[in-house]
Design a protein around this motif. Structure first.
Motif: not given
Length: 60
Positions: A30-37
């Motif tokens: 989720n952290k990686d996805r948030l950073n990508a967004l």
């Protein structure tokens, strides 16, 4: 007889460890996805700013 050595308590501890590891994996994903967004939003904002400046140059 100690309960901590029983197979059922060992299984419970192992299940808790697995659940904890799974929770950590989900949090990291989720952290990686948030950073990508956030990065995509930053790129989009930069593109919009460049387009806005380009339109201003052509209007002058």
């Amino acid at each position: 007889m100690q309960r901590s050595n029983s197979p059922s308590s060992f299984l419970a501890v192992e299940q808790e460890k697995a659940a904890s590891a799974n929770d950590k994996a989900v949090l990291i994903a989720n952290k990686d996805r948030l950073n990508a967004l956030r990065e995509r939003r930053r790129d989009f904002t930069e593109r919009e700013e460049i387009e806005r400046q380009s339109r201003e140059v052509w209007q002058i």
